[in-house]
Design a protein around this motif. Structure first.
Motif, PDB file in Angstrom:
ATOM      1  N   ARG A   1       0.829  -1.202   0.000  1.00 26.47           N
ATOM      2  CA  ARG A   1       0.000   0.000   0.000  1.00 26.47           C
ATOM      3  C   ARG A   1       0.874   1.267   0.000  1.00 26.47           C
ATOM      4  O   ARG A   1       0.375   2.391   0.000  1.00 26.47           O
ATOM      5  CB  ARG A   1      -0.951   0.010   1.200  1.00 26.47           C
ATOM      6  CG  ARG A   1      -0.307  -0.116   2.582  1.00 26.47           C
ATOM      7  CD  ARG A   1      -0.060   1.185   3.279  1.00 26.47           C
ATOM      8  NE  ARG A   1       0.763   1.009   4.476  1.00 26.47           N
ATOM      9  CZ  ARG A   1       1.362   2.007   5.090  1.00 26.47           C
ATOM     10  NH1 ARG A   1       1.263   3.230   4.634  1.00 26.47           N
ATOM     11  NH2 ARG A   1       2.113   1.789   6.157  1.00 26.47           N
ATOM     12  N   ARG A   2       2.210   1.117   0.012  1.00 28.38           N
ATOM     13  CA  ARG A   2       3.111   2.264   0.033  1.00 28.38           C
ATOM     14  C   ARG A   2       3.270   2.884  -1.360  1.00 28.38           C
ATOM     15  O   ARG A   2       2.772   2.355  -2.338  1.00 28.38           O
ATOM     16  CB  ARG A   2       4.470   1.854   0.618  1.00 28.38           C
ATOM     17  CG  ARG A   2       4.373   1.471   2.109  1.00 28.38           C
ATOM     18  CD  ARG A   2       5.675   0.926   2.666  1.00 28.38           C
ATOM     19  NE  ARG A   2       5.521   0.564   4.077  1.00 28.38           N
ATOM     20  CZ  ARG A   2       5.904   1.307   5.104  1.00 28.38           C
ATOM     21  NH1 ARG A   2       6.477   2.483   4.873  1.00 28.38           N
ATOM     22  NH2 ARG A   2       5.732   0.894   6.344  1.00 28.38           N
ATOM     23  N   ASP A   3       4.008   4.006  -1.434  1.00 28.49           N
ATOM     24  CA  ASP A   3       4.036   4.775  -2.681  1.00 28.49           C
ATOM     25  C   ASP A   3       4.943   4.230  -3.769  1.00 28.49           C
ATOM     26  O   ASP A   3       4.473   3.782  -4.820  1.00 28.49           O
ATOM     27  CB  ASP A   3       4.363   6.255  -2.395  1.00 28.49           C
ATOM     28  CG  ASP A   3       5.652   6.455  -1.600  1.00 28.49           C
ATOM     29  OD1 ASP A   3       6.376   5.473  -1.350  1.00 28.49           O
ATOM     30  OD2 ASP A   3       5.941   7.613  -1.233  1.00 28.49           O
ATOM     31  N   PHE A   4       6.275   4.230  -3.536  1.00 33.98           N
ATOM     32  CA  PHE A   4       7.221   3.875  -4.584  1.00 33.98           C
ATOM     33  C   PHE A   4       8.061   2.671  -4.169  1.00 33.98           C
ATOM     34  O   PHE A   4       8.332   2.460  -2.986  1.00 33.98           O
ATOM     35  CB  PHE A   4       8.133   5.062  -4.910  1.00 33.98           C
ATOM     36  CG  PHE A   4       7.363   6.305  -5.276  1.00 33.98           C
ATOM     37  CD1 PHE A   4       6.704   6.391  -6.497  1.00 33.98           C
ATOM     38  CD2 PHE A   4       7.276   7.376  -4.395  1.00 33.98           C
ATOM     39  CE1 PHE A   4       5.970   7.523  -6.828  1.00 33.98           C
ATOM     40  CE2 PHE A   4       6.555   8.519  -4.716  1.00 33.98           C
ATOM     41  CZ  PHE A   4       5.891   8.584  -5.942  1.00 33.98           C
ATOM     42  N   THR A   5       8.508   1.912  -5.149  1.00 32.21           N
ATOM     43  CA  THR A   5       9.256   0.688  -4.851  1.00 32.21           C
ATOM     44  C   THR A   5      10.501   0.960  -4.014  1.00 32.21           C
ATOM     45  O   THR A   5      10.859   0.151  -3.152  1.00 32.21           O
ATOM     46  CB  THR A   5       9.676  -0.019  -6.151  1.00 32.21           C
ATOM     47  OG1 THR A   5      10.475   0.881  -6.948  1.00 32.21           O
ATOM     48  CG2 THR A   5       8.466  -0.472  -6.945  1.00 32.21           C
ATOM     49  N   ILE A   6      11.159   2.103  -4.247  1.00 34.19           N
ATOM     50  CA  ILE A   6      12.384   2.395  -3.497  1.00 34.19           C
ATOM     51  C   ILE A   6      12.087   2.657  -2.025  1.00 34.19           C
ATOM     52  O   ILE A   6      12.997   2.603  -1.194  1.00 34.19           O
ATOM     53  CB  ILE A   6      13.160   3.592  -4.107  1.00 34.19           C
ATOM     54  CG1 ILE A   6      12.359   4.888  -3.992  1.00 34.19           C
ATOM     55  CG2 ILE A   6      13.556   3.304  -5.538  1.00 34.19           C
ATOM     56  CD1 ILE A   6      13.163   6.139  -4.330  1.00 34.19           C
ATOM     57  N   ASN A   7      10.805   2.948  -1.713  1.00 37.29           N
ATOM     58  CA  ASN A   7      10.394   3.182  -0.322  1.00 37.29           C
ATOM     59  C   ASN A   7       9.646   1.975   0.252  1.00 37.29           C
ATOM     60  O   ASN A   7       9.070   2.061   1.339  1.00 37.29           O
ATOM     61  CB  ASN A   7       9.492   4.415  -0.227  1.00 37.29           C
ATOM     62  CG  ASN A   7      10.204   5.678  -0.669  1.00 37.29           C
ATOM     63  OD1 ASN A   7      11.419   5.792  -0.514  1.00 37.29           O
ATOM     64  ND2 ASN A   7       9.456   6.630  -1.210  1.00 37.29           N
ATOM     65  N   GLY A   8       9.645   0.868  -0.482  1.00 43.44           N
ATOM     66  CA  GLY A   8       8.869  -0.302  -0.066  1.00 43.44           C
ATOM     67  C   GLY A   8       9.713  -1.444   0.478  1.00 43.44           C
ATOM     68  O   GLY A   8       9.275  -2.597   0.478  1.00 43.44           O
ATOM     69  N   LEU A   9      10.900  -1.129   0.945  1.00 42.36           N
ATOM     70  CA  LEU A   9      11.801  -2.160   1.471  1.00 42.36           C
ATOM     71  C   LEU A   9      11.689  -2.295   2.983  1.00 42.36           C
ATOM     72  O   LEU A   9      11.409  -1.312   3.684  1.00 42.36           O
ATOM     73  CB  LEU A   9      13.248  -1.799   1.107  1.00 42.36           C
ATOM     74  CG  LEU A   9      13.550  -1.804  -0.395  1.00 42.36           C
ATOM     75  CD1 LEU A   9      14.771  -0.954  -0.696  1.00 42.36           C
ATOM     76  CD2 LEU A   9      13.762  -3.229  -0.874  1.00 42.36           C
TER      77      LEU A   9
ATOM     78  N   MET B   1      17.077  -8.570   4.582  1.00 41.28           N
ATOM     79  CA  MET B   1      16.303  -7.633   3.777  1.00 41.28           C
ATOM     80  C   MET B   1      15.066  -8.328   3.224  1.00 41.28           C
ATOM     81  O   MET B   1      15.137  -9.464   2.769  1.00 41.28           O
ATOM     82  CB  MET B   1      17.155  -7.118   2.618  1.00 41.28           C
ATOM     83  CG  MET B   1      16.520  -6.022   1.785  1.00 41.28           C
ATOM     84  SD  MET B   1      16.586  -4.406   2.580  1.00 41.28           S
ATOM     85  CE  MET B   1      18.365  -4.140   2.650  1.00 41.28           C
ATOM     86  N   LEU B   2      13.917  -7.636   3.261  1.00 40.63           N
ATOM     87  CA  LEU B   2      12.687  -8.150   2.654  1.00 40.63           C
ATOM     88  C   LEU B   2      12.288  -7.198   1.539  1.00 40.63           C
ATOM     89  O   LEU B   2      12.071  -6.003   1.784  1.00 40.63           O
ATOM     90  CB  LEU B   2      11.558  -8.250   3.681  1.00 40.63           C
ATOM     91  CG  LEU B   2      11.586  -9.428   4.662  1.00 40.63           C
ATOM     92  CD1 LEU B   2      12.632  -9.201   5.754  1.00 40.63           C
ATOM     93  CD2 LEU B   2      10.208  -9.603   5.311  1.00 40.63           C
TER      94      LEU B   2
ATOM     95  N   GLY C   1      12.273  -3.218  -5.053  1.00 34.57           N
ATOM     96  CA  GLY C   1      12.870  -1.929  -4.692  1.00 34.57           C
ATOM     97  C   GLY C   1      14.371  -1.871  -4.885  1.00 34.57           C
ATOM     98  O   GLY C   1      14.911  -0.860  -5.358  1.00 34.57           O
ATOM     99  N   ARG C   2      15.064  -2.970  -4.553  1.00 35.77           N
ATOM    100  CA  ARG C   2      16.520  -2.967  -4.704  1.00 35.77           C
ATOM    101  C   ARG C   2      16.929  -2.837  -6.170  1.00 35.77           C
ATOM    102  O   ARG C   2      17.884  -2.118  -6.491  1.00 35.77           O
ATOM    103  CB  ARG C   2      17.111  -4.253  -4.106  1.00 35.77           C
ATOM    104  CG  ARG C   2      17.295  -4.175  -2.590  1.00 35.77           C
ATOM    105  CD  ARG C   2      17.922  -5.430  -2.029  1.00 35.77           C
ATOM    106  NE  ARG C   2      17.018  -6.588  -2.137  1.00 35.77           N
ATOM    107  CZ  ARG C   2      17.263  -7.769  -1.584  1.00 35.77           C
ATOM    108  NH1 ARG C   2      18.380  -7.968  -0.892  1.00 35.77           N
ATOM    109  NH2 ARG C   2      16.407  -8.774  -1.708  1.00 35.77           N
ATOM    110  N   ASP C   3      16.221  -3.504  -7.055  1.00 34.91           N
ATOM    111  CA  ASP C   3      16.540  -3.413  -8.484  1.00 34.91           C
ATOM    112  C   ASP C   3      16.320  -1.992  -9.006  1.00 34.91           C
ATOM    113  O   ASP C   3      17.103  -1.489  -9.816  1.00 34.91           O
ATOM    114  CB  ASP C   3      15.688  -4.397  -9.290  1.00 34.91           C
ATOM    115  CG  ASP C   3      16.094  -5.850  -9.071  1.00 34.91           C
ATOM    116  OD1 ASP C   3      17.222  -6.074  -8.575  1.00 34.91           O
ATOM    117  OD2 ASP C   3      15.287  -6.747  -9.381  1.00 34.91           O
ATOM    118  N   ASP C   4      15.228  -1.355  -8.538  1.00 36.75           N
ATOM    119  CA  ASP C   4      14.946   0.004  -9.001  1.00 36.75           C
ATOM    120  C   ASP C   4      15.956   1.010  -8.451  1.00 36.75           C
ATOM    121  O   ASP C   4      16.305   1.985  -9.135  1.00 36.75           O
ATOM    122  CB  ASP C   4      13.519   0.410  -8.627  1.00 36.75           C
ATOM    123  CG  ASP C   4      12.483  -0.198  -9.573  1.00 36.75           C
ATOM    124  OD1 ASP C   4      12.893  -0.741 -10.620  1.00 36.75           O
ATOM    125  OD2 ASP C   4      11.280  -0.150  -9.257  1.00 36.75           O
TER     126      ASP C   4
END
Length: 437
Positions: free
Chosen positions: A108-116, A125-126, A131-134
């Motif tokens: 439900r969060r905004d961007f993949t880089i903020n979803g880690l 790390m989950l 997110g890590r790839d982006d």
């Protein structure tokens, strides 16, 4: 204890009591990017009352969202229960919240880089959303369907620009297209929140790219249409070989170095009056564009609900941004009044940037800087020789003339023509007689 270690201790306390607890969001992103993080947010399956019972000092900042602040060694840490959200009728906040799992919380969060998520105890790390790839690829991408994510919270459109500027990332094409299509809906967001994001963009890294990106995504014409008007407004090539007013403004923004909010706005808006004063006579002219620009700036600041103090400072910067070119011909008292203004050093920097982004001639800037350093603080803003009480004491009647007399006395003092109270009182009587006559 360092802030990160405090956060780890909170996670460990929760885990020792049998709860899941993880670092979440921006702090995990910053760890991967090897950046210092100012905040460490923690996500957990512990309910708010569990968190409040476990720690000595807590307070609730959003029980409806399951958010509790834990205070440890003077630092505040947000501890939020895993949750899902549904229906965003106001385009900013969820109408329904329910507690959930870690993966559902991420989605439900905004961007993949903020979803880690990161377990600092197990050092695991989950990453449920790539997110890590982006981060590795330098991509800003929404989690899941971009239209759905951005519709939930329209402010995310501007946040995407901020993150792109901050990290020098590019926005994924599907996210980019969704922003362009949804841009007219940005007005459901409060002016205060828009201003906060704009402030972070133009005072952070790559502010010129931020304004350019807002323009490309059709957001600039929604939040700052007056800045959009600068595009294509030609300038005389001998003064502005860099191009039109918009190009010049972007170049100015690129030359800022850790600016304050008021300076950054002054730089962004200093030529805002040019589109409405454009004339092609003997050459291209923008007569009185600084005064027109000051009026437009006031309206922009009001629309963004800028504080009165900041608004007055920004307006002054726009109004005075041309004054350095006349500084060598100014009377000393006028120059001193300029130096005495609380925003003078910001004006000095604005004029330096303006010159660098156009002709490159810094002679006026260096003249003012040398004069400012040459004059002492007492010379620039001396203690008044007389006050209104002194005028009353010599028999003058209070009224509008008082301001005129006191200003004239101050001008004479700044020019060095009057140095004593007696001389000031004599001059005041002469001025009063002249006004009466």
């Amino acid at each position: 204890m360092p802030i990160k270690q405090n956060a780890i201790e909170i996670v460990k306390t929760l885990q020792d009591k049998g709860f899941d607890a993880l670092f979440a969001g921006g702090c995990v992103r910053d760890m991967i990017m090897r950046r210092e993080s100012a905040d460490y947010d923690i996500a957990t399956n512990a309910l708010p009352h569990d968190v409040m019972n476990l720690f000595k000092k807590t307070f609730s900042v959003g029980t409806q969202y399951g958010v509790v602040v834990v205070v440890k060694d003077g630092h505040n840490f947000e501890v939020a229960t895993f949750r899902t959200e549904k229906s965003y009728s106001d385009g900013r906040h969820p109408d329904y919240v329910s507690f959930s799992t870690a993966e559902e919380d991420v989605r439900r969060r905004d961007f993949t880089i903020n979803g880690l998520l990161y377990d600092p105890v197990k050092k695991e790390m989950l990453d449920y959303v790539g997110g890590r790839d982006d981060i590795a690829a330098g991509i800003i991408r929404t989690i899941g369907d971009p239209v759905e994510r951005l519709t939930e919270d329209k402010l995310r459109m501007i946040r995407a620009v901020r993150f792109a500027c901050r990290f020098n990332f590019h926005i994924h094409e599907e996210t980019r297209q969704a922003i362009i299509n949804l841009a007219p809906q940005i007005h459901v967001v409060s002016a205060e929140r828009i201003r906060e994001e704009l402030q972070k963009i133009i005072t952070g890294p790559n502010p010129h790219l931020g304004i350019q990106l807002l323009d490309e995504l059709c957001l600039l014409r929604e939040i700052l249409p007056e800045v959009s008007e600068m595009k294509g407004v030609r300038q005389p090539e001998n003064f502005h070989p860099e191009g039109d007013v918009f190009t010049h403004t972007l170049l100015c923004l690129s030359k800022m170095e850790n600016p304050s909010w008021t300076l950054a706005m002054g730089v962004l808006l200093h030529d805002i009056g040019k589109p409405r004063t454009f004339q092609e006579l003997d050459r291209i002219r923008f007569n009185l564009h600084e005064k027109v620009g000051a009026d437009i700036t006031a309206k922009i600041c009001n629309r963004l609900k800028t504080s009165n103090a900041d608004k007055e400072r920004i307006i002054w910067l726009v109004l005075k941004h041309l004054c350095f070119k006349d500084a060598k011909k100014m009377r000393l008292n006028k120059l001193k009044r300029l130096f005495a203004h609380e925003a003078y050093k910001e004006l000095e920097e604005l004029c330096r940037i303006d010159a660098l982004a156009s002709s490159g001639d810094l002679s006026d800037y260096y003249f003012c800087r040398e004069m400012f350093e040459k004059l002492s603080k007492e010379e620039v803003k001396p203690k008044p020789l007389i006050t209104g009480h002194d005028l009353i004491a010599i028999g003058l009647t209070p009224g509008p003339a008082f301001k005129h007399i006191l200003t004239k006395i101050e001008d004479e003092q700044l020019d060095g023509n009057i140095t004593t109270k007696e001389e000031a009182l004599k001059k005041a009587q002469e001025l009063a007689c002249a006004d009466a006559g």
